[in-house]
Scaffold this active site. Structure first.
Site, PDB file in Angstrom:
ATOM      1  N   GLU A  85     -17.719  -0.592  -4.603  1.00 14.49           N
ATOM      2  CA  GLU A  85     -16.737   0.209  -3.869  1.00 14.49           C
ATOM      3  C   GLU A  85     -16.878   1.638  -4.393  1.00 14.49           C
ATOM      4  OE1 GLU A  85     -12.593  -1.160  -4.258  1.00 14.49           O
ATOM      5  OE2 GLU A  85     -11.945   0.930  -4.183  1.00 14.49           O
ATOM      6  N   ARG A  97     -12.387   9.382  -4.514  1.00 16.17           N
ATOM      7  CA  ARG A  97     -11.727  10.244  -5.503  1.00 16.17           C
ATOM      8  C   ARG A  97     -12.640  11.383  -5.894  1.00 16.17           C
ATOM      9  NH1 ARG A  97      -9.135   5.545  -9.314  1.00 16.17           N
ATOM     10  NH2 ARG A  97      -8.595   4.299  -7.515  1.00 16.17           N
ATOM     11  N   LYS A 140      -6.447  -6.216  -1.088  1.00 12.69           N
ATOM     12  CA  LYS A 140      -6.580  -5.702  -2.447  1.00 12.69           C
ATOM     13  C   LYS A 140      -5.183  -5.759  -3.077  1.00 12.69           C
ATOM     14  CE  LYS A 140      -7.655  -1.260  -4.700  1.00 12.69           C
ATOM     15  NZ  LYS A 140      -8.863  -0.544  -5.114  1.00 12.69           N
TER      16      LYS A 140
HETATM   17  C1  3PG Z   1      -9.217   1.049  -8.179  1.00 12.65           C
HETATM   18  O1  3PG Z   1      -9.229   2.080  -7.539  1.00 12.65           O
HETATM   19  O2  3PG Z   1      -9.402  -0.049  -7.657  1.00 12.65           O
HETATM   20  C2  3PG Z   1      -8.869   1.108  -9.620  1.00 12.65           C
HETATM   21  O3  3PG Z   1      -8.676   2.412 -10.049  1.00 12.65           O
HETATM   22  C3  3PG Z   1      -9.773   0.425 -10.563  1.00 12.65           C
HETATM   23  O4  3PG Z   1      -8.998   0.265 -11.678  1.00 12.65           O
HETATM   24  P1  3PG Z   1      -9.601   0.254 -13.147  1.00 12.65           P
HETATM   25  O5  3PG Z   1     -10.196   1.605 -13.363  1.00 12.65           O
HETATM   26  O6  3PG Z   1      -8.407  -0.016 -14.047  1.00 12.65           O
HETATM   27  O7  3PG Z   1     -10.616  -0.824 -13.216  1.00 12.65           O
END
Ligand code: 3PG
Length: 215
Positions: free
Chosen positions: A42, A46, A130
């Site tokens: 994914e 960002r 999700k």
């Molecule tokens: C996401 O966008 O799914 C999360 O930010 C992933 O979370 P993590 O960085 O705690 O694994």
């Protein structure tokens, strides 16, 4: 479940990637993930240039399923799909983006953490959601409690997943796949630790396999 759902479920792990320098890092990262048995990712919006990262990863590794994450607008969904994204992930439940993807028959996994979110997702006929941010929202205990009234959903938790709690999540039949950035941290990517990324992917795939077969 769709063919794309099946493939993601089969791998069981979805690295959540933020690439600041896609031209430099997309190709070696795609190679490192595939070498670790994880041919799915994914790529989050960002970072600016997420569509470039998706395009580059797809062109270097056409066998990979690359989705777009942190999609906040239909415009970003369009950019992702034009770049070759196979699925869309949103941090929360956005009816406009969800309707847009459903209409285009593009798999969408919206972030849902409340019964109200689940109700909304049900109206769109979604099967996979999700659950974000997983640990901070109540973790597996909450996912299990929510599954009682909503047994039709399979869940992809992300947020706070690591090698230390992956097994617990993966062992639950409610869990579709686990997402996370622990195997593709900013530091690992920035310093080009591709073998370490491959190793973390391999370990994760093994944990999921073992958890699913032994429960
Ligand atoms: C996401 O966008 O799914 C999360 O930010 C992933 O979370 P993590 O960085 O705690 O694994």
């Amino acid at each position: 479940m769709t063919d794309i759902d099946q493939k993601i479920h089969g791998i069981g792990i979805v690295p959540v990637i933020k690439l600041n320098r896609p031209e430099r890092d997309a190709a070696p990262l795609a190679r490192a993930l595939c070498a670790g048995g994880v041919s799915v990712a994914e790529v989050t919006f960002r970072a600016a240039g997420a569509d470039t990262a998706i395009r580059l990863m797809r062109s270097k590794r056409p066998e990979m399923l690359i989705g777009a994450g942190t999609v906040l607008t239909t415009k970003q969904a369009d950019a992702a799909l034009e770049a070759g994204a196979a699925f869309i992930v949103t941090p929360g439940f956005d009816p406009e983006i969800t309707a847009y993807c459903v209409e285009k028959r593009v798999p969408i996994y919206p972030g849902c953490t409340t019964p109200t979110d689940y109700h909304a997702a049900l109206k769109f006929g979604l099967e996979v959601l999700k659950f974000f941010p997983a640990e901070q929202s109540g973790g597996l205990a909450k996912i299990k409690a929510m599954s009682a009234p909503f047994p039709m959903f399979r869940i992809m938790p992300t947020g706070g997943i690591s090698l230390s709690n992956l097994r617990e999540y993966a062992a639950s039949p409610i869990i579709f796949a686990c997402g996370g950035s622990y195997m593709v941290t900013a530091d690992l990517i920035e310093t080009g630790q591709w073998e370490k990324i491959t190793d973390l992917c391999r370990q994760s795939v093994e944990i999921v396999k073992e958890a699913r077969s032994n429960g």
